[in-house]
Motif scaffolding. Structure first.
Motif, PDB file in Angstrom:
ATOM      1  N   GLY A   1       0.839  -1.194   0.000  1.00  0.00           N
ATOM      2  CA  GLY A   1       0.000   0.000   0.000  1.00  0.00           C
ATOM      3  C   GLY A   1       0.871   1.241   0.000  1.00  0.00           C
ATOM      4  O   GLY A   1       2.039   1.194   0.421  1.00  0.00           O
ATOM      5  N   VAL A   2       0.324   2.346  -0.481  1.00  0.00           N
ATOM      6  CA  VAL A   2       1.081   3.602  -0.546  1.00  0.00           C
ATOM      7  C   VAL A   2       0.322   4.684   0.213  1.00  0.00           C
ATOM      8  O   VAL A   2      -0.882   4.864   0.033  1.00  0.00           O
ATOM      9  CB  VAL A   2       1.306   4.044  -2.006  1.00  0.00           C
TER      10      VAL A   2
ATOM     11  N   ASN B   1       1.560   8.604   2.593  1.00  0.00           N
ATOM     12  CA  ASN B   1       2.620   9.439   3.174  1.00  0.00           C
ATOM     13  C   ASN B   1       3.903   9.414   2.336  1.00  0.00           C
ATOM     14  O   ASN B   1       5.009   9.478   2.874  1.00  0.00           O
ATOM     15  CB  ASN B   1       2.934   8.977   4.607  1.00  0.00           C
ATOM     16  N   ASN B   2       3.743   9.266   1.010  1.00  0.00           N
ATOM     17  CA  ASN B   2       4.887   9.161   0.096  1.00  0.00           C
ATOM     18  C   ASN B   2       5.769   7.963   0.398  1.00  0.00           C
ATOM     19  O   ASN B   2       6.949   7.939   0.073  1.00  0.00           O
ATOM     20  CB  ASN B   2       5.732  10.443   0.134  1.00  0.00           C
ATOM     21  N   ARG B   3       5.188   6.944   1.025  1.00  0.00           N
ATOM     22  CA  ARG B   3       5.917   5.729   1.379  1.00  0.00           C
ATOM     23  C   ARG B   3       5.243   4.512   0.759  1.00  0.00           C
ATOM     24  O   ARG B   3       4.021   4.477   0.597  1.00  0.00           O
ATOM     25  CB  ARG B   3       5.949   5.526   2.901  1.00  0.00           C
ATOM     26  N   LEU B   4       6.049   3.523   0.464  1.00  0.00           N
ATOM     27  CA  LEU B   4       5.545   2.217   0.063  1.00  0.00           C
ATOM     28  C   LEU B   4       5.573   1.314   1.288  1.00  0.00           C
ATOM     29  O   LEU B   4       6.633   1.034   1.843  1.00  0.00           O
ATOM     30  CB  LEU B   4       6.402   1.618  -1.046  1.00  0.00           C
ATOM     31  N   TYR B   5       4.402   0.859   1.730  1.00  0.00           N
ATOM     32  CA  TYR B   5       4.289  -0.020   2.892  1.00  0.00           C
ATOM     33  C   TYR B   5       4.132  -1.463   2.419  1.00  0.00           C
ATOM     34  O   TYR B   5       3.488  -1.730   1.398  1.00  0.00           O
ATOM     35  CB  TYR B   5       3.071   0.344   3.736  1.00  0.00           C
ATOM     36  N   SER B   6       4.679  -2.390   3.200  1.00  0.00           N
ATOM     37  CA  SER B   6       4.586  -3.807   2.848  1.00  0.00           C
ATOM     38  C   SER B   6       4.362  -4.641   4.105  1.00  0.00           C
ATOM     39  O   SER B   6       5.172  -4.621   5.028  1.00  0.00           O
ATOM     40  CB  SER B   6       5.863  -4.275   2.149  1.00  0.00           C
ATOM     41  N   LEU B   7       3.228  -5.344   4.132  1.00  0.00           N
ATOM     42  CA  LEU B   7       2.992  -6.379   5.138  1.00  0.00           C
ATOM     43  C   LEU B   7       3.429  -7.701   4.530  1.00  0.00           C
ATOM     44  O   LEU B   7       2.968  -8.076   3.451  1.00  0.00           O
ATOM     45  CB  LEU B   7       1.513  -6.452   5.518  1.00  0.00           C
ATOM     46  N   ARG B   8       4.319  -8.410   5.219  1.00  0.00           N
ATOM     47  CA  ARG B   8       4.862  -9.654   4.691  1.00  0.00           C
ATOM     48  C   ARG B   8       4.566 -10.801   5.644  1.00  0.00           C
ATOM     49  O   ARG B   8       4.832 -10.717   6.835  1.00  0.00           O
ATOM     50  CB  ARG B   8       6.373  -9.524   4.476  1.00  0.00           C
ATOM     51  N   LEU B   9       4.000 -11.871   5.095  1.00  0.00           N
ATOM     52  CA  LEU B   9       3.714 -13.086   5.850  1.00  0.00           C
ATOM     53  C   LEU B   9       4.548 -14.232   5.289  1.00  0.00           C
ATOM     54  O   LEU B   9       4.703 -14.361   4.075  1.00  0.00           O
ATOM     55  CB  LEU B   9       2.236 -13.447   5.742  1.00  0.00           C
ATOM     56  N   GLN B  10       5.071 -15.048   6.193  1.00  0.00           N
ATOM     57  CA  GLN B  10       5.828 -16.240   5.796  1.00  0.00           C
ATOM     58  C   GLN B  10       5.280 -17.425   6.564  1.00  0.00           C
ATOM     59  O   GLN B  10       5.043 -17.343   7.769  1.00  0.00           O
ATOM     60  CB  GLN B  10       7.311 -16.064   6.125  1.00  0.00           C
TER      61      GLN B  10
END
Length: 267
Positions: free
Chosen positions: A230-231, A233-242
Motif C-alpha cells: 500500500g502507498v 505518506n509518500n511511502r511504500l508499505y509492505s505487510l509480509r507473511l511467511q
C-alpha cells in the motif's frame, strides 16, 4: 526498488504512542516459561507423551494446557492436521508510522528483527509477519501505480525475496514461482496489491562429493510468502507473511484475514 513486503472476538487494540519513541511497543506477555529437561525416567516418559500429543493440534494443545514451552515444532516434523481452531485476533495500530493490521493473539513480538514490527508464531517458528516501509526522503511514492501492474509488482517482490535468501553455500538451489497477484480497494477507499509466491530450497547432502551420484539434493524447506502493498505518506508499505506451505493449507483462512486487515493511514 525499496523494501517490499470467522474470528469470534477481538481484544482491545494494541497501539503505538507518539510521545516517546523509546516506548513505541507494548510488550506482549510470554505464553510459556523456561523448561528444563527432567532427569527422572517418569518425567521423561511424560515429556515423550507430550511430544506425541503434538499430533492433536497446536491450538487445541494450547487451550488444553498440554504443550510445554520446550516442545518447539519445526517445519520438518509438523503434523498435517495440527492447525484446526480459529485463533482470537488482536489489532496492532501504529499511529506514528501510519499503518495497522490484525494478528493471531498468541503470536509474540520479536524485537531487533530488522523490520519496523515483527510477530512470530511461538510454536511454528517459520511462521511470522512483519511490516516494512520505504523512506520518504529517498523515494516519493504517490500511488501503487508507481510500481506498475500487480503482475509487475509481483516480479519485484519475488526478486527481493530471492535476493534476501541468496546463499553462498555450495549445492544450494532455490525454486520459485509467483502463484497469484491481485489488486483490491479496501473499505478505506485505498488501493492495495496482494502477491503470493512459493519458494523451495534444496541442498546437497554432500556438497563436496566428487561424483554426482554422491551429491543428492534434499528439500530444506517449502514456504509460502504473502505480501500486501500500500502507498501513503509518500511511502511504500509492505505487510509480509511467511509460513510453511503445509501450514498455509491448514491456516489459509486466518492468514488471509491478516492480509485483508492491513491498512495504511495518513500521518
Amino acid at each position: 526498488m525499496e523494501t517490499l513486503l470467522s474470528p469470534r472476538s477481538l481484544s482491545p487494540p494494541l497501539t503505538k504512542p507518539t510521545s516517546d519513541r523509546s516506548s513505541l511497543f507494548r510488550p506482549i506477555p510470554s505464553q510459556s516459561e523456561k523448561f528444563t529437561k527432567p532427569e527422572s525416567p517418569v518425567l521423561q516418559n511424560l515429556l515423550t507423551n507430550a511430544k506425541q500429543a503434538c499430533a492433536v493440534g497446536r491450538r487445541s494443545m494450547l487451550t488444553g494446557g498440554l504443550l510445554m514451552s520446550g516442545l518447539i515444532v519445526s517445519e520438518a516434523n509438523l503434523p498435517a492436521s495440527a492447525f484446526a481452531l480459529t485463533p482470537v485476533f488482536r489489532e496492532y495500530i501504529d499511529t506514528f508510522d501510519g499503518y495497522s493490521f490484525k494478528y493471531p493473539q498468541n503470536w509474540i513480538q520479536v524485537r531487533g528483527a530488522g523490520a519496523d514490527i515483527f510477530f512470530r508464531d511461538p510454536i511454528v517458528l517459520d511462521e511470522n509477519l512483519s511490516v516494512e516501509f520505504s523512506s520518504p526522503s529517498s523515494s516519493k511514492y504517490k500511488s501503487l501505480e508507481d510500481l506498475g501492474s500487480p503482475e509487475e509488482a509481483g516480479k519485484k517482490v519475488l526478486r527481493q525475496y530471492l535476493t534476501e535468501f541468496m546463499s553462498t553455500r555450495l549445492g544450494v538451489k532455490r525454486e520459485s514461482n509467483i502463484l497469484t497477484t491481485s489488486s483490491r480497494v479496501a473499505d478505506d477507499g485505498k488501493l492495495y496489491y496482494q502477491v503470493e509466491v512459493n519458494i523451495k530450497s534444496y541442498a546437497n547432502n554432500n556438497e563436496l562429493a566428487v561424483m554426482p551420484q554422491d551429491r543428492v539434493a534434499r528439500l530444506e524447506w517449502d514456504r509460502r510468502y504473502l505480501a500486501v502493498l500500500g502507498v501513503e505518506n509518500n511511502r511504500l508499505y509492505s505487510l509480509r507473511l511467511q509460513t510453511p506451505e503445509k501450514v498455509f493449507q491448514e491456516e489459509e483462512k486466518d492468514l488471509r484475514r491478516v492480509m485483508d486487515s492491513f491498512r495504511v493511514e495518513k500521518i
